[in-house]
Structure formats: structure tokens, C-alpha cells
Design a protein around this motif. Structure first.
Motif, PDB file in Angstrom:
ATOM      1  N   PRO A 249      -2.366  -1.302   2.967  1.00 26.54           N
ATOM      2  CA  PRO A 249      -1.342  -1.785   2.094  1.00 26.54           C
ATOM      3  C   PRO A 249      -1.406  -3.250   1.520  1.00 26.54           C
ATOM      4  CG  PRO A 249      -0.534  -0.520   4.170  1.00 26.54           C
ATOM      5  CD  PRO A 249      -1.845  -0.661   4.282  1.00 26.54           C
ATOM      6  N   LYS A 250      -1.942  -4.021   2.589  1.00 26.83           N
ATOM      7  CA  LYS A 250      -2.218  -5.502   2.176  1.00 26.83           C
ATOM      8  C   LYS A 250      -3.077  -5.796   0.639  1.00 26.83           C
ATOM      9  CE  LYS A 250      -6.158  -6.673   5.217  1.00 26.83           C
ATOM     10  NZ  LYS A 250      -6.636  -7.455   6.259  1.00 26.83           N
ATOM     11  N   PHE A 251      -3.782  -4.536   0.330  1.00 26.41           N
ATOM     12  CA  PHE A 251      -4.755  -4.602  -0.898  1.00 26.41           C
ATOM     13  C   PHE A 251      -4.182  -4.036  -1.963  1.00 26.41           C
ATOM     14  CE2 PHE A 251      -7.890  -5.321   3.000  1.00 26.41           C
ATOM     15  CZ  PHE A 251      -8.444  -6.370   2.051  1.00 26.41           C
ATOM     16  N   ARG A 252      -2.981  -3.300  -1.662  1.00 24.56           N
ATOM     17  CA  ARG A 252      -2.312  -2.584  -2.935  1.00 24.56           C
ATOM     18  C   ARG A 252      -1.386  -3.812  -3.449  1.00 24.56           C
ATOM     19  NH1 ARG A 252      -0.171   2.826   0.200  1.00 24.56           N
ATOM     20  NH2 ARG A 252      -2.067   3.174   1.441  1.00 24.56           N
ATOM     21  N   THR A 253      -2.144  -4.684  -4.170  1.00 20.39           N
ATOM     22  CA  THR A 253      -1.408  -5.613  -4.848  1.00 20.39           C
ATOM     23  C   THR A 253      -2.079  -5.764  -6.287  1.00 20.39           C
ATOM     24  OG1 THR A 253      -2.966  -7.195  -4.093  1.00 20.39           O
ATOM     25  CG2 THR A 253      -1.131  -6.906  -2.747  1.00 20.39           C
ATOM     26  N   ALA A 254      -1.524  -6.652  -7.064  1.00 20.31           N
ATOM     27  CA  ALA A 254      -1.482  -6.818  -8.515  1.00 20.31           C
ATOM     28  C   ALA A 254      -3.181  -7.355  -8.589  1.00 20.31           C
ATOM     29  CB  ALA A 254      -0.962  -7.800  -9.097  1.00 20.31           C
TER      30      ALA A 254
END
Length: 347
Positions: A249-254
Motif C-alpha cells: 500500500p505505501k507504494f500505491r501513490t502518485a
């Protein structure tokens, strides 16, 4: 003084590729060249491309013929290397290109190979985290399978960095027909292969599945579950692996795509044979043919929350013989790239 090397299974594709590389290696002299059914034949009859060795006679694959060498390469059918290896002196560097010593789990071996487990040796993929040091000064090395080589190179950096989830990994790989060996089989003749692709070992049935899971689980530090589907492509050599996994989840960013890319760049920054391609350029099997190189590219799919990594290798070189020679170099304290400075072949 040069290093004396014996090669078993020299009439097959893997053994022939080992000899092709060793013939240009600056530090070795090629001793016994052995086979089974082709024993007594000139090497040039079964490996006509090996011109400098064409007049060498293939000896029988026996322990006596393999004795007395600094290094022995075993390019033999699965289940046959262990009995020979046990009889070779402990000071001899034995490099097994078969599957006999790759798996650590005896139950997995029994399930996929239906024979007694011979134990495990140091795993011969130097690019895995911490693996290079384990191979230095080793005297027994298990060369990875060709599919696991491409799959592990594709995904290990992400798992080692904690960027990928362990429960939903899907790998689909296309391989050239040489991966099935040299034995005549109807499904591998030209009329069946040309202009066609086909899957096999579907539904978790391929023997390389536990090997891939073993390597990724070590990188992740937790058990990784893999769905692996191999396909047969109408080409003689090469593997193109397309591997996908859920992104943490922490890498599912813009900026997740850039963060993921940096993980792979950092992992392979100093590797002589693994190359993350520039953005927008995707790997092809032709670009690495005949070489010990692996070409990688990755993309973040934000809609699915997954990373997609494509890896191209030559299944006979980086996937087998090149990896074996690379491991020999490490174990003997030679320059790791010795004898492997081949570029790809094009067109």
C-alpha cells in the motif's frame, strides 16, 4: 597454471553451451568431455558449431573419467547428478546444471521429481541478495533453472525491499524449444512449433514452481505463493518472463512508479549482467541471445495496484551455462565476468 575442467552431458544443449563459453575462457583448459549415448563419437558430429573442439572424442560419463579435474560441470538429466557428485572429492568444484541440488524442501522435491531428495547446495544466482558471498569459495553449486533465473531476477528486488505482497504473484514465461533438451519429441518438431505457441505445466504443475517460490520467499523473508505458467514459443533460444505482483500500500501513490523503478535500479546498479532498460524500452529475447545478460523493464499499473516486470534472458546462457561459468569464476576467485564478455547477437 590453467584450471582443468571436465564437462559431462557434452552432447546436449546445456553441456554444449558450457563448452562454447569455456572454449573462450582465458583461465581454463578443457579436460574430459563426456556423454552417455554419444560416447565414442567426435564432438564435432553432435556439436558442429564447436570448431576448436570438433576432433575431441566424447568419453563415457563415469566418475573415473571426471576425476582429477579442478572443476566438473554436470549437465545431466534430473536425478542423475547426485550419485556422481557424491563420489567426487570434496576439494573438486562441482557445478550441477540439473535440478538435483536446487530445492531445500525435500517434500517439494518428492512431489515434483518423484525420487529421493539429494539435499541442497549453494544456489548459483549471484544477483540475489546476499548470495554472491555464499558462492565465493564454495565447492558445490546448484545452477538455477532457466525459468527461475528470469523470474527471480524480475521480482527479487521488490520483495527484498518490502515493496511487494507475497500472496498473489503471477508469472507467465515464454521459452524457446531448447529449454526442453535435445531428446526428440513430437511436440517439439518444426511442424508443430513453427508459427505456434502453446502452454504446458498449467495449474501449478511445472517443476520450477517450488524453486521460484523458494527464491522469492528468501528475498521477502516470508512465504511467497506463485502461480507460474510456462509457454513454448517458436524460437530455439530465449525466455521472456512477464511477472506481476501486488504492490504494498505505501507504494500505491502518485509517485509509486518512480519509487518502484528506483528499487530495481539500486538493486542492479553494479551488476555486470543485469540491465534495467531506459523508460519506454522493453526487453526482447533477441537482444540477449548468446549472452550472459538479462534485460529488464518494469511498470506500475495503478488501476490493478500491481507492478509488471518483464525479463529477457537466453535460457542456455544466463539461464544455464553462463550462470554456471559465472559461479565458477566466483568460487575460484577469478574475475566474475571472465569468459562471459559476449554481447547479444542481432538481427
Amino acid at each position: 597454471m590453467s584450471i582443468s575442467v571436465a564437462v559431462s552431458g557434452a552432447s546436449g544443449y546445456a553441456g554444449g553451451e558450457v563448452l562454447r563459453l569455456l572454449a573462450s575462457h582465458p583461465e581454463v583448459s578443457i579436460g574430459a568431455i563426456t556423454a552417455h549415448n554419444n560416447a565414442g563419437s567426435r564432438l564435432g558430429e553432435v556439436q558442429p558449431h564447436l570448431h576448436s573442439l570438433a576432433d575431441r572424442l566424447l568419453e563415457d560419463t563415469t566418475v573415473a573419467n571426471l576425476m582429477g579435474h579442478d572443476v566438473v560441470f554436470l549437465a545431466l538429466p534430473h536425478g542423475t547428478s547426485a550419485a556422481i557428485a557424491r563420489q567426487l572429492p570434496p576439494e573438486t568444484l562441482v557445478i550441477d546444471a540439473g535440478a538435483d541440488h536446487r530445492l531445500e524442501d525435500s517434500a517439494a522435491w518428492a512431489k515434483f521429481y518423484d525420487s529421493d531428495h539429494a539435499g541442497s547446495w549453494p544456489y548459483g544466482l549471484p544477483e540475489l541478495p546476499g548470495q554472491r558471498e555464499k558462492l565465493r569459495s564454495a565447492r558445490r553449486i546448484a545452477v538455477p533453472g532457466c525459468y527461475p533465473t528470469s523470474a527471480l531476477l524480475a521480482l527479487a528486488p521488490g520483495f527484498a525491499a518490502g515493496a511487494l505482497q507475497a500472496d498473489d504473484v503471477v508469472i507467465v514465461s515464454a521459452s524457446g524449444t531448447s529449454g526442453a533438451g535435445k531428446t526428440a519429441k513430437v511436440n517439439l518438431i518444426g511442424s508443430e512449433v513453427m508459427g505456434s505457441m502453446s502452454p504446458y505445466g498449467v495449474g501449478g504443475g511445472h517443476r520450477h514452481t517450488p524453486e521460484i517460490e523458494q527464491g522469492l520467499s528468501k528475498a521477502a523473508g516470508v512465504p511467497v505463493t506463485v502461480s507460474f505458467t510456462p509457454t513454448l514459443a517458436p524460437m530455439s533460444r530465449g525466455i521472456l518472463a512477464t511477472a506481476t505482483a501486488k504492490v504494498s500500500p505505501k507504494f500505491r501513490t502518485a509517485d509509486g512508479g518512480a519509487l518502484l523503478r528506483q528499487i530495481w535500479l539500486d538493486a542492479y546498479e553494479d551488476e555486470p549482467f543485469v540491465h534495467v532498460l531506459p523508460p519506454g524500452q522493453w526487453p526482447s529475447t533477441k537482444s540477449v541471445q548468446g549472452s550472459n545478460h538479462a534485460a529488464l523493464q518494469l511498470a506500475f499499473d495503478p488501476h490493478a495496484g500491481r507492478v509488471v516486470v518483464c525479463c529477457a534472458i537466453d535460457n542456455l546462457t544466463k539461464g544455464t551455462a553462463g550462470g554456471a561459468v559465472q559461479c565458477m569464476n566466483l568460487a575460484l576467485g577469478l574475475t566474475e565476468t571472465a569468459g562471459l564478455n559476449f554481447q547479444g547477437v542481432a538481427p
